[in-house]
Design a protein around this motif. Structure first.
Motif, PDB file in Angstrom:
ATOM      1  N   LYS A 120     -47.824 -47.638 -17.057  1.00 21.70           N
ATOM      2  CA  LYS A 120     -48.854 -47.683 -16.020  1.00 21.70           C
ATOM      3  C   LYS A 120     -49.912 -46.624 -16.260  1.00 21.70           C
ATOM      4  O   LYS A 120     -49.610 -45.474 -16.534  1.00 21.70           O
ATOM      5  CB  LYS A 120     -48.206 -47.477 -14.650  1.00 21.70           C
ATOM      6  CG  LYS A 120     -49.178 -47.655 -13.495  1.00 21.70           C
ATOM      7  CD  LYS A 120     -48.462 -47.483 -12.183  1.00 21.70           C
ATOM      8  CE  LYS A 120     -49.436 -47.669 -11.010  1.00 21.70           C
ATOM      9  NZ  LYS A 120     -48.744 -47.502  -9.722  1.00 21.70           N
ATOM     10  N   LEU A 121     -51.159 -47.044 -16.140  1.00 21.34           N
ATOM     11  CA  LEU A 121     -52.263 -46.115 -16.363  1.00 21.34           C
ATOM     12  C   LEU A 121     -52.390 -45.174 -15.174  1.00 21.34           C
ATOM     13  O   LEU A 121     -52.362 -45.593 -14.022  1.00 21.34           O
ATOM     14  CB  LEU A 121     -53.567 -46.892 -16.536  1.00 21.34           C
ATOM     15  CG  LEU A 121     -53.671 -47.767 -17.786  1.00 21.34           C
ATOM     16  CD1 LEU A 121     -54.937 -48.605 -17.720  1.00 21.34           C
ATOM     17  CD2 LEU A 121     -53.680 -46.926 -19.041  1.00 21.34           C
ATOM     18  N   THR A 122     -52.508 -43.899 -15.453  1.00 21.48           N
ATOM     19  CA  THR A 122     -52.806 -42.932 -14.413  1.00 21.48           C
ATOM     20  C   THR A 122     -54.312 -42.774 -14.305  1.00 21.48           C
ATOM     21  O   THR A 122     -55.062 -43.185 -15.183  1.00 21.48           O
ATOM     22  CB  THR A 122     -52.151 -41.583 -14.730  1.00 21.48           C
ATOM     23  OG1 THR A 122     -52.635 -41.114 -16.001  1.00 21.48           O
ATOM     24  CG2 THR A 122     -50.644 -41.717 -14.802  1.00 21.48           C
ATOM     25  N   SER A 123     -54.754 -42.178 -13.216  1.00 25.54           N
ATOM     26  CA  SER A 123     -56.190 -42.100 -12.962  1.00 25.54           C
ATOM     27  C   SER A 123     -56.545 -40.795 -12.281  1.00 25.54           C
ATOM     28  O   SER A 123     -55.686 -40.122 -11.712  1.00 25.54           O
ATOM     29  CB  SER A 123     -56.650 -43.286 -12.099  1.00 25.54           C
ATOM     30  OG  SER A 123     -56.014 -43.253 -10.834  1.00 25.54           O
ATOM     31  N   VAL A 124     -57.836 -40.472 -12.348  1.00 25.82           N
ATOM     32  CA  VAL A 124     -58.415 -39.326 -11.651  1.00 25.82           C
ATOM     33  C   VAL A 124     -59.530 -39.865 -10.776  1.00 25.82           C
ATOM     34  O   VAL A 124     -60.441 -40.539 -11.266  1.00 25.82           O
ATOM     35  CB  VAL A 124     -58.967 -38.284 -12.638  1.00 25.82           C
ATOM     36  CG1 VAL A 124     -59.598 -37.127 -11.892  1.00 25.82           C
ATOM     37  CG2 VAL A 124     -57.864 -37.791 -13.552  1.00 25.82           C
ATOM     38  N   SER A 125     -59.474 -39.584  -9.484  1.00 22.88           N
ATOM     39  CA  SER A 125     -60.489 -40.079  -8.555  1.00 22.88           C
ATOM     40  C   SER A 125     -61.601 -39.051  -8.410  1.00 22.88           C
ATOM     41  O   SER A 125     -61.350 -37.847  -8.367  1.00 22.88           O
ATOM     42  CB  SER A 125     -59.870 -40.365  -7.185  1.00 22.88           C
ATOM     43  OG  SER A 125     -58.905 -41.388  -7.275  1.00 22.88           O
ATOM     44  N   ASP A 148     -61.069 -31.363 -15.273  1.00 29.88           N
ATOM     45  CA  ASP A 148     -60.106 -32.345 -14.771  1.00 29.88           C
ATOM     46  C   ASP A 148     -59.507 -33.183 -15.891  1.00 29.88           C
ATOM     47  O   ASP A 148     -58.789 -34.141 -15.614  1.00 29.88           O
ATOM     48  CB  ASP A 148     -60.784 -33.266 -13.759  1.00 29.88           C
ATOM     49  CG  ASP A 148     -61.432 -32.492 -12.621  1.00 29.88           C
ATOM     50  OD1 ASP A 148     -60.692 -31.907 -11.818  1.00 29.88           O
ATOM     51  OD2 ASP A 148     -62.670 -32.462 -12.566  1.00 29.88           O
ATOM     52  N   TRP A 154     -63.616 -43.098 -21.355  1.00 30.87           N
ATOM     53  CA  TRP A 154     -62.615 -43.654 -20.443  1.00 30.87           C
ATOM     54  C   TRP A 154     -63.260 -44.632 -19.460  1.00 30.87           C
ATOM     55  O   TRP A 154     -64.419 -44.493 -19.077  1.00 30.87           O
ATOM     56  CB  TRP A 154     -61.916 -42.540 -19.685  1.00 30.87           C
ATOM     57  CG  TRP A 154     -60.852 -41.864 -20.507  1.00 30.87           C
ATOM     58  CD1 TRP A 154     -60.496 -42.161 -21.786  1.00 30.87           C
ATOM     59  CD2 TRP A 154     -60.038 -40.764 -20.103  1.00 30.87           C
ATOM     60  NE1 TRP A 154     -59.499 -41.322 -22.207  1.00 30.87           N
ATOM     61  CE2 TRP A 154     -59.190 -40.454 -21.198  1.00 30.87           C
ATOM     62  CE3 TRP A 154     -59.926 -40.012 -18.947  1.00 30.87           C
ATOM     63  CZ2 TRP A 154     -58.259 -39.428 -21.161  1.00 30.87           C
ATOM     64  CZ3 TRP A 154     -58.995 -38.988 -18.899  1.00 30.87           C
ATOM     65  CH2 TRP A 154     -58.163 -38.705 -19.992  1.00 30.87           C
ATOM     66  N   ARG A 265     -62.411 -44.392  -9.783  1.00 31.10           N
ATOM     67  CA  ARG A 265     -61.194 -43.963 -10.476  1.00 31.10           C
ATOM     68  C   ARG A 265     -61.447 -43.970 -11.978  1.00 31.10           C
ATOM     69  O   ARG A 265     -61.892 -44.980 -12.525  1.00 31.10           O
ATOM     70  CB  ARG A 265     -60.022 -44.891 -10.145  1.00 31.10           C
ATOM     71  CG  ARG A 265     -59.509 -44.760  -8.727  1.00 31.10           C
ATOM     72  CD  ARG A 265     -58.239 -45.567  -8.552  1.00 31.10           C
ATOM     73  NE  ARG A 265     -58.463 -46.967  -8.875  1.00 31.10           N
ATOM     74  CZ  ARG A 265     -57.485 -47.812  -9.220  1.00 31.10           C
ATOM     75  NH1 ARG A 265     -56.258 -47.382  -9.339  1.00 31.10           N
ATOM     76  NH2 ARG A 265     -57.760 -49.081  -9.467  1.00 31.10           N
ATOM     77  N   LEU A 267     -59.722 -43.993 -15.453  1.00 33.56           N
ATOM     78  CA  LEU A 267     -58.419 -44.343 -16.014  1.00 33.56           C
ATOM     79  C   LEU A 267     -58.156 -43.518 -17.261  1.00 33.56           C
ATOM     80  O   LEU A 267     -58.983 -43.476 -18.181  1.00 33.56           O
ATOM     81  CB  LEU A 267     -58.357 -45.829 -16.345  1.00 33.56           C
ATOM     82  CG  LEU A 267     -58.622 -46.796 -15.186  1.00 33.56           C
ATOM     83  CD1 LEU A 267     -58.496 -48.225 -15.668  1.00 33.56           C
ATOM     84  CD2 LEU A 267     -57.656 -46.545 -14.040  1.00 33.56           C
ATOM     85  N   ARG A 268     -57.006 -42.864 -17.294  1.00 29.98           N
ATOM     86  CA  ARG A 268     -56.604 -42.123 -18.482  1.00 29.98           C
ATOM     87  C   ARG A 268     -56.044 -43.116 -19.507  1.00 29.98           C
ATOM     88  O   ARG A 268     -54.883 -43.494 -19.457  1.00 29.98           O
ATOM     89  CB  ARG A 268     -55.531 -41.095 -18.135  1.00 29.98           C
ATOM     90  CG  ARG A 268     -56.000 -39.952 -17.242  1.00 29.98           C
ATOM     91  CD  ARG A 268     -54.925 -38.893 -17.185  1.00 29.98           C
ATOM     92  NE  ARG A 268     -55.293 -37.783 -16.340  1.00 29.98           N
ATOM     93  CZ  ARG A 268     -54.893 -37.637 -15.085  1.00 29.98           C
ATOM     94  NH1 ARG A 268     -54.108 -38.559 -14.534  1.00 29.98           N
ATOM     95  NH2 ARG A 268     -55.251 -36.599 -14.381  1.00 29.98           N
ATOM     96  N   SER A 269     -56.865 -43.539 -20.423  1.00 33.19           N
ATOM     97  CA  SER A 269     -56.457 -44.507 -21.443  1.00 33.19           C
ATOM     98  C   SER A 269     -56.431 -43.803 -22.787  1.00 33.19           C
ATOM     99  O   SER A 269     -57.450 -43.266 -23.236  1.00 33.19           O
ATOM    100  CB  SER A 269     -57.428 -45.698 -21.485  1.00 33.19           C
ATOM    101  OG  SER A 269     -58.749 -45.251 -21.695  1.00 33.19           O
TER     102      SER A 269
END
Length: 324
Positions: A120-125, A148, A154, A265, A267-269
């Motif tokens: 699952k991709l994590t994210s930074v808002s 951050d 990304w 958001r 996405l940390r890809s």
């Protein structure tokens, strides 16, 4: 001139007397009107019954103004309700899209129980700080940056669909290049027809689909998602739906709400692991095969050359021993 001065001298005191009499009359009328006695109450009732009905024409503008104020208040309430319904509809669309994706994943998992899903991709808002405001460049600024862990390239999304990609990172801010920008090019796929294409921005609200191999297989309303080719974006991100524009070109109605980009958001890809070495089912390089065959031949030739010499030396030793 003398006659005008005489008129002014005559009218001035007369005006002052008239104003004084009018003020005195109003004062007396106010006192009598506020007097608390049965006789004055009857007088007040008689005056109201006599004069108030004939003043309807004077009350009409006041009534119209009151109706206008109530209409504006009603319009404000309706506008707030409309905005609330829009937000609820956006949330319902998000849930619908999530349900469609879960249904598709469930069908695939039923067919292949041993399938391995991507992590699952994590994210930074981040909050949208400002718009570029340029008609030639479509981008926004976020209040997240290098501190951050944001990396250039990304993908960014709102609550429902793909918005763009990071195209510049500072210490505390980053710039998001929107899909509608003329320099935006991303690989997409159309699940309904199984075709891959390129989504190209042209500074209009609806990007164009280019390099589509079979346009006749595409239908208006088909979903468009990111293909993940080239490692630009993760695969499976919702982009929007296809429709045919006025210029007869296939365009995409984006799922993201570009009119209200408040939070995004990121996405940390991370790029997938690359496999450079050939496997057992893939034939190696012919030049490598020739080099290995030549090396093997040299090794065999060297071994064949050494074996007779060893045998002669052993035979000589045996003969010498026998002669002794």
């Amino acid at each position: 001139m003398a006659r005008n001065r005489d008129n002014e001298d005559y009218l001035g005191p007369l005006r002052r007397v008239g104003v004084a009499l009018l003020a005195l009359f109003l004062l007396v009328f106010f006192i009598l009107w506020r007097a608390d006695s049965p006789r004055m109450e009857r007088v007040r009732s008689a005056l109201v019954d006599r004069f108030v009905p004939s003043f309807d024409w004077m009350m009409a503008p006041v009534g119209k103004l009151t109706d206008m104020v109530e209409g504006f208040q009603s319009y404000a309430r309706i506008y707030e309700q409309n905005q609330e319904l829009r937000r609820e509809l956006q949330q319902m669309k998000s849930w619908k899209e999530a349900a469609v994706q879960l249904e598709q994943q469930n069908a695939k998992l039923l067919a292949q129980n041993n399938v391995r899903l991507d992590p699952k991709l994590t994210s930074v808002s981040g909050r949208v700080l400002a718009d570029s405001g340029s008609p030639f460049r479509k981008s926004v600024l976020l209040n997240v940056g290098q501190r951050d862990g944001i990396v250039d390239g990304w993908a960014t999304m709102d609550g429902l669909g793909l918005v763009g990609r990071i195209s510049g990172v500072g210490k505390s801010t980053s710039r998001v290049l929107l899909l509608t920008d003329a320099s935006s090019r991303i690989p997409i796929t159309i699940p309904a027809s199984g075709q891959n294409a390129i989504l190209a921005g042209d500074n209009s609200p609806y990007p164009v689909i280019d390099f589509l191999e079979h346009p006749e297989r595409v239908r208006p309303g088909d979903r468009v998602i990111s293909s993940g080719d080239g490692g630009v974006f993760p695969a499976g991100l919702l982009v929007g739906q296809i429709f045919q524009g006025r210029d007869k070109r296939m365009r995409v109605r984006l799922a993201a709400d570009y009119e209200r980009l408040d939070f995004l958001r990121v996405l940390r890809s991370h790029p997938a692991e690359r496999i450079d070495a050939a496997g057992g089912l893939i034939a190696p390089d012919p030049a490598l095969i020739e080099r290995e065959a030549a090396q093997k031949a040299r090794d065999e030739a060297s071994e064949g050359t050494l074996q007779p010499e060893d045998g002669n030396a052993t035979g000589g030793d045996d003969n010498g021993t026998a002669s002794q």
